[in-house]
Every structure is written in C-alpha cells, then in structure tokens.
Design an enzyme around this catalytic site. Structure first.
Site, PDB file in Angstrom:
ATOM      1  N   GLY A   1       0.841  -1.195   0.000  1.00 42.67           N
ATOM      2  CA  GLY A   1       0.000   0.000   0.000  1.00 42.67           C
ATOM      3  C   GLY A   1       0.874   1.242   0.000  1.00 42.67           C
ATOM      4  O   GLY A   1       2.023   1.211  -0.453  1.00 42.67           O
TER       5      GLY A   1
ATOM      6  N   ARG B   1       1.606  -3.484  12.523  1.00 43.71           N
ATOM      7  CA  ARG B   1       0.935  -3.675  13.799  1.00 43.71           C
ATOM      8  C   ARG B   1       1.576  -4.867  14.498  1.00 43.71           C
ATOM      9  O   ARG B   1       1.976  -5.833  13.855  1.00 43.71           O
ATOM     10  CB  ARG B   1      -0.567  -3.918  13.606  1.00 43.71           C
ATOM     11  CG  ARG B   1      -1.366  -2.657  13.330  1.00 43.71           C
ATOM     12  CD  ARG B   1      -1.441  -1.766  14.553  1.00 43.71           C
ATOM     13  NE  ARG B   1      -2.198  -0.541  14.308  1.00 43.71           N
ATOM     14  CZ  ARG B   1      -1.662   0.617  13.981  1.00 43.71           C
ATOM     15  NH1 ARG B   1      -0.344   0.709  13.814  1.00 43.71           N
ATOM     16  NH2 ARG B   1      -2.413   1.683  13.810  1.00 43.71           N
TER      17      ARG B   1
ATOM     18  N   GLU C   1       1.544  -4.050  23.347  1.00 44.12           N
ATOM     19  CA  GLU C   1       2.312  -2.880  23.788  1.00 44.12           C
ATOM     20  C   GLU C   1       1.460  -2.005  24.712  1.00 44.12           C
ATOM     21  O   GLU C   1       0.238  -1.990  24.585  1.00 44.12           O
ATOM     22  CB  GLU C   1       2.804  -2.069  22.582  1.00 44.12           C
ATOM     23  CG  GLU C   1       1.729  -1.526  21.664  1.00 44.12           C
ATOM     24  CD  GLU C   1       2.301  -0.819  20.440  1.00 44.12           C
ATOM     25  OE1 GLU C   1       1.993   0.384  20.293  1.00 44.12           O
ATOM     26  OE2 GLU C   1       3.034  -1.442  19.636  1.00 44.12           O
TER      27      GLU C   1
ATOM     28  N   HIS D   1       7.152   2.601  19.163  1.00 40.25           N
ATOM     29  CA  HIS D   1       6.056   2.990  18.263  1.00 40.25           C
ATOM     30  C   HIS D   1       6.237   4.443  17.795  1.00 40.25           C
ATOM     31  O   HIS D   1       5.371   5.299  18.014  1.00 40.25           O
ATOM     32  CB  HIS D   1       4.710   2.827  18.962  1.00 40.25           C
ATOM     33  CG  HIS D   1       3.579   2.577  17.996  1.00 40.25           C
ATOM     34  ND1 HIS D   1       2.535   1.734  18.250  1.00 40.25           N
ATOM     35  CD2 HIS D   1       3.335   3.084  16.760  1.00 40.25           C
ATOM     36  CE1 HIS D   1       1.691   1.730  17.235  1.00 40.25           C
ATOM     37  NE2 HIS D   1       2.162   2.545  16.306  1.00 40.25           N
TER      38      HIS D   1
END
Length: 322
Positions: A156, A241, A270, A288
């Site tokens: 993507g 993810r 997380e 992250h």
C-alpha cells in the site's frame, strides 16, 4: 449547541486549540489511557469519540442502549483496535487518517532496517557503557544493505514509500506480496516484482518489511512456519501492527538464530514488551515512533478534525471506514 466530543489522549496543541474552538471538547489532561469503564461511559455522554491506537474498543466497550456517540474519529491509519462490527451494528461511523503518516513511517522502517543490519543499537550501547576499546578490523561486523533484496508484505502507500527509499536510495531489488494485483508506474519504475505467496517473498528476501493492516485474519500472519522460511541471514522489520507477528514464535526463532535479526516499532500487547526481546542484541526496538514527527502528528490530528467537521455538517466523510 456545539457537539460534545472527547479526545482520549493529548494531541498536538495546535489541533487541540481548533477542537476547543469548534466543539464542546473534553481533553484527557492526565494523558493516560482511559479504562474500559471510562471508554464505555464515553459512548453515553459524547457525540463523538476521538481515540488512538492505545485505546482498545472491543465489542464489550459498546453499550447496547442509550448510546449518544455517532462517530469514532480515530487518530491513526490503523483501526484494528476498534471492533468495526460493533460500530456498524450501532450505526456509528468510524474514520481514520490515511496518507499523512506515509513518509515518516517509511523513514522509520528504513531506520530500523539500517540499524539492525549495521548493529547500530549494539554499537551505541557499547560506546555509552565505556566498553569500546577502539577501532579494529573485526569489530562489530554487520550486514551490507546496498544491493540486497527487500521483500515487502503489503504494497500500500507505506509499503511503496519504503520500497522507493530502498530501491532508489540503496539500489535494492524489491519483491512484494499483496493480496490484490499491483501494477502501476511506481511499481514499474522500481522494477518491483509481485510474488504469489508470502512464503515466496520470505524465502527470497534479505530484508522483509511488513506493511499490512493488523487484526482479523492478519493476526499472526507471520507465524512460526513462515518465519522458518526466511533465510538464515535475513532480517524482519515491522512498522505495521504488533499482532501481525506471532511474538512468541518470533522470540523462539531469534533465540535459535533461525534468521539474523529484527527491527520492531510495534508489539503485540504494547507497551508491555517481553524481556526476552529486550535482552537480544540482534533486535532493534523502538517505542512505536512511526508517525512521531511534529509535522505528521499535527497532520493526523487535522485529518481527524476534517472528518469530525464533515460529519456534524452533514457532509460525506473524507476517510470513512465504516
């Protein structure tokens, strides 16, 4: 009266000012994740909820009656933390913030790739601890990146942006797996080759970078059997993810040196990170940070505001996912 909205975490100040001006906005001043009880109560009190990836909204979070909420304007492109089916059943619209975090997430993917290949984390820890004894020909030998093969799972926006950086910046060959056929000018310019299975990509790539959505059938998409297909000298990069990877299988594979290492910006469960991952020198861990630049976080917030304004003005939602 202005619509009542709740922002579940602190957002950039510039975005919060606009929210305060346009809506009757409640901010989470403490900036700690709301509890399941608080989130469930929000559906009864607010016209819109503005959550982040740190807010889990399973079906149990949605009350069965007396809901006031009609919109969930998510801060982020991924929405696997929201039970989409539960929202749909209750006629609650859900939006996300696509596009604006593409470049910064791709930058982090390349940062992880370079760091784990060249042992940058190990090197910095050694230097800071005072253990570096000086240069020598055999010190901390890593893996060359330029000219290697990159495998992308999920071509993507972010997958393409990462592939472009690798191909044009580091002369890497690009292989990829995507559920649908991808054939456009960007793909052809990179000479990227679409393979028919994930296993084909894993078996051929020196670096594998994950860019697919989380949740649903993608949970543990990269499992023990697929990790076993990777080259012994290969590296796995995950900025998608955490639940896309079976974390237990990943730890077992790394402990047994079934492949060379990993660069991880996201984790299953997380912010709780397994101690086994923290101990591994062949793993680079980031908290992250994929979209963590001022420009991107403001743009994400403004995208959510655009959806919010459109909803309450009765216009089509720019980024509707439900």
């Amino acid at each position: 009266m202005k619509p009542r909205v709740i922002v579940t975490r602190r957002w950039p100040a510039a975005v919060e000012r606009i929210l305060a001006e346009r809506f009757d906005t409640t901010f989470n001043q403490g900036d700690a994740p709301l509890s399941p009880v608080q989130l469930k109560a929000a559906f009864l009190k607010f016209d819109a909820i503005l959550p982040t990836v740190s807010d889990k909204l399973p079906a149990s979070s949605f009350p069965d009656s007396d809901l006031r909420t009609k919109l969930i304007a998510n801060f982020g492109v991924g929405f696997s933390h929201i039970d989409i089916g539960a929202a749909r059943e209750r006629d609650i619209a859900v939006t996300n913030t696509p596009g604006v975090l593409t470049d910064c997430t791709a930058d982090i993917a390349m940062s992880l790739l370079l760091s784990v290949a060249r042992r940058a984390g190990e090197g910095e820890r050694q230097l800071r601890s005072g253990d570096w004894a000086g240069w020598c020909p055999t010190h901390m030998i890593g893996t060359k990146v330029s000219g290697k093969t990159l495998g992308i799972i999920g071509m993507g926006r972010i997958g393409k942006a990462t592939a472009k950086r690798a191909h044009f910046g580091f002369d890497m060959d690009v292989l990829f797996y995507n559920r649908s056929k991808v054939d456009d000018e960007e793909i052809r310019a990179m000479g990227a080759c679409q393979l028919s299975t994930i296993e084909d990509v894993l078996a051929s790539a020196d670096f594998v970078s994950l860019h697919c959505p989380g949740g649903g059938e993608n949970r543990h998409l990269i499992n023990a059997s697929r990790l076993a297909v990777m080259k012994r000298g290969a590296f796995l990069i995950n900025t998608a993810r955490g639940d896309v990877v079976d974390q237990g299988a990943l730890i077992e594979s790394l402990e047994n040196r079934k492949f060379a290492g990993a660069g991880l910006d996201v984790f299953d469960g997380e912010p709780h990170i397994p101690e086994a991952l923290k101990r591994m020198e062949n793993v680079v861990l980031l908290p992250h940070l994929g979209s963590a630049t001022d420009e991107t976080r403001v743009a994400m917030g403004m995208r959510a505001v655009e959806n919010l304004v459109a909803f309450f003005e009765g216009r089509p939602l720019p980024d509707r996912v439900v």
